[in-house]
Write a protein that holds these residues in place. Structure first.
Motif, PDB file in Angstrom:
ATOM      1  N   LEU A 129      -0.080  16.813   1.288  1.00 57.85           N
ATOM      2  CA  LEU A 129      -0.049  18.003   2.128  1.00 57.85           C
ATOM      3  C   LEU A 129       0.657  17.737   3.456  1.00 57.85           C
ATOM      4  O   LEU A 129       1.390  18.585   3.963  1.00 57.85           O
ATOM      5  N   TYR A 130       0.462  16.568   4.008  1.00 51.17           N
ATOM      6  CA  TYR A 130       1.137  16.201   5.255  1.00 51.17           C
ATOM      7  C   TYR A 130       2.645  16.142   5.069  1.00 51.17           C
ATOM      8  O   TYR A 130       3.404  16.579   5.925  1.00 51.17           O
TER       9      TYR A 130
ATOM     10  N   THR B  25      -9.440  13.525   7.316  1.00 49.85           N
ATOM     11  CA  THR B  25      -9.993  14.764   6.771  1.00 49.85           C
ATOM     12  C   THR B  25     -10.019  14.710   5.249  1.00 49.85           C
ATOM     13  O   THR B  25     -11.006  15.114   4.623  1.00 49.85           O
ATOM     14  N   GLY B  26      -8.963  14.209   4.632  1.00 47.66           N
ATOM     15  CA  GLY B  26      -8.932  14.061   3.169  1.00 47.66           C
ATOM     16  C   GLY B  26     -10.000  13.113   2.671  1.00 47.66           C
ATOM     17  O   GLY B  26     -10.646  13.358   1.647  1.00 47.66           O
ATOM     18  N   ALA B  27     -10.218  12.021   3.397  1.00 49.28           N
ATOM     19  CA  ALA B  27     -11.244  11.057   2.994  1.00 49.28           C
ATOM     20  C   ALA B  27     -12.642  11.655   3.116  1.00 49.28           C
ATOM     21  O   ALA B  27     -13.491  11.457   2.235  1.00 49.28           O
TER      22      ALA B  27
ATOM     23  N   GLY C  21      -8.766  12.108  -2.270  1.00 51.35           N
ATOM     24  CA  GLY C  21      -8.660  13.060  -1.172  1.00 51.35           C
ATOM     25  C   GLY C  21      -7.628  12.628  -0.144  1.00 51.35           C
ATOM     26  O   GLY C  21      -6.893  13.458   0.398  1.00 51.35           O
ATOM     27  N   MET C  22      -7.522  11.327   0.112  1.00 48.09           N
ATOM     28  CA  MET C  22      -6.512  10.823   1.033  1.00 48.09           C
ATOM     29  C   MET C  22      -5.103  10.997   0.459  1.00 48.09           C
ATOM     30  O   MET C  22      -4.162  11.310   1.191  1.00 48.09           O
ATOM     31  N   VAL C  23      -4.961  10.813  -0.852  1.00 48.52           N
ATOM     32  CA  VAL C  23      -3.654  11.011  -1.491  1.00 48.52           C
ATOM     33  C   VAL C  23      -3.237  12.470  -1.404  1.00 48.52           C
ATOM     34  O   VAL C  23      -2.086  12.789  -1.070  1.00 48.52           O
TER      35      VAL C  23
ATOM     36  N   ILE D 295      -2.976  10.555  10.846  1.00 47.37           N
ATOM     37  CA  ILE D 295      -4.316   9.945  10.768  1.00 47.37           C
ATOM     38  C   ILE D 295      -5.378  11.023  10.603  1.00 47.37           C
ATOM     39  O   ILE D 295      -6.326  10.869   9.826  1.00 47.37           O
ATOM     40  N   LEU D 296      -5.220  12.146  11.304  1.00 47.66           N
ATOM     41  CA  LEU D 296      -6.168  13.255  11.177  1.00 47.66           C
ATOM     42  C   LEU D 296      -6.184  13.799   9.752  1.00 47.66           C
ATOM     43  O   LEU D 296      -7.254  14.058   9.197  1.00 47.66           O
ATOM     44  N   PHE D 297      -5.008  13.953   9.145  1.00 44.45           N
ATOM     45  CA  PHE D 297      -4.939  14.420   7.759  1.00 44.45           C
ATOM     46  C   PHE D 297      -5.630  13.429   6.824  1.00 44.45           C
ATOM     47  O   PHE D 297      -6.393  13.833   5.939  1.00 44.45           O
TER      48      PHE D 297
END
Length: 90
Positions: free
Chosen positions: A86-87, A18-20, A79-81, A13-15
C-alpha cells in the motif's frame, strides 16, 4: 512522476507498524475463531526476533523500567507486507 513525491521514512515506518498491529489483531481474532481452528496455531505462532530485558533506573522518588521484545507472528508479517504494498502505491 514517482520521483517528485517523497513520503519519507517516517511515513514508511508508520505504515509498517500499522500493518503489523492490524495483522496481530487479525491473528488474535483468527486464533479464537472456530473456522480456522485447524491451521490457526501455525498462523499465530510467534517468533522471537529481538529481546531486550527490562532495565530499571531507580531515582529514589521515581523508578523507571523499560524493556523491548519483538515477537511477530505470520499474520503480522503478512500485514507488514500488505502495508508495504500500500505504501508503494501512494
Amino acid at each position: 512522476m514517482r520521483g517528485a513525491k517523497s513520503n519519507g521514512y517516517g511515513m514508511f515506518i508508520l505504515f509498517l507498524l500499522t500493518g503489523a498491529v492490524f495483522g496481530g489483531i487479525l491473528g488474535e481474532v483468527i486464533s479464537h475463531s472456530d473456522i480456522a481452528a485447524g491451521f490457526a496455531p501455525y498462523l499465530v505462532k510467534t517468533f522471537l526476533v529481538l529481546d531486550v530485558p527490562p532495565v530499571t533506573i531507580n531515582l529514589y522518588v521515581i523508578r523507571f523500567m523499560a524493556g523491548f521484545a519483538l515477537q511477530p507472528n505470520l499474520i503480522s508479517i503478512l500485514g507488514m507486507v500488505v502495508a508495504f504494498l500500500l505504501y508503494r502505491r501512494l
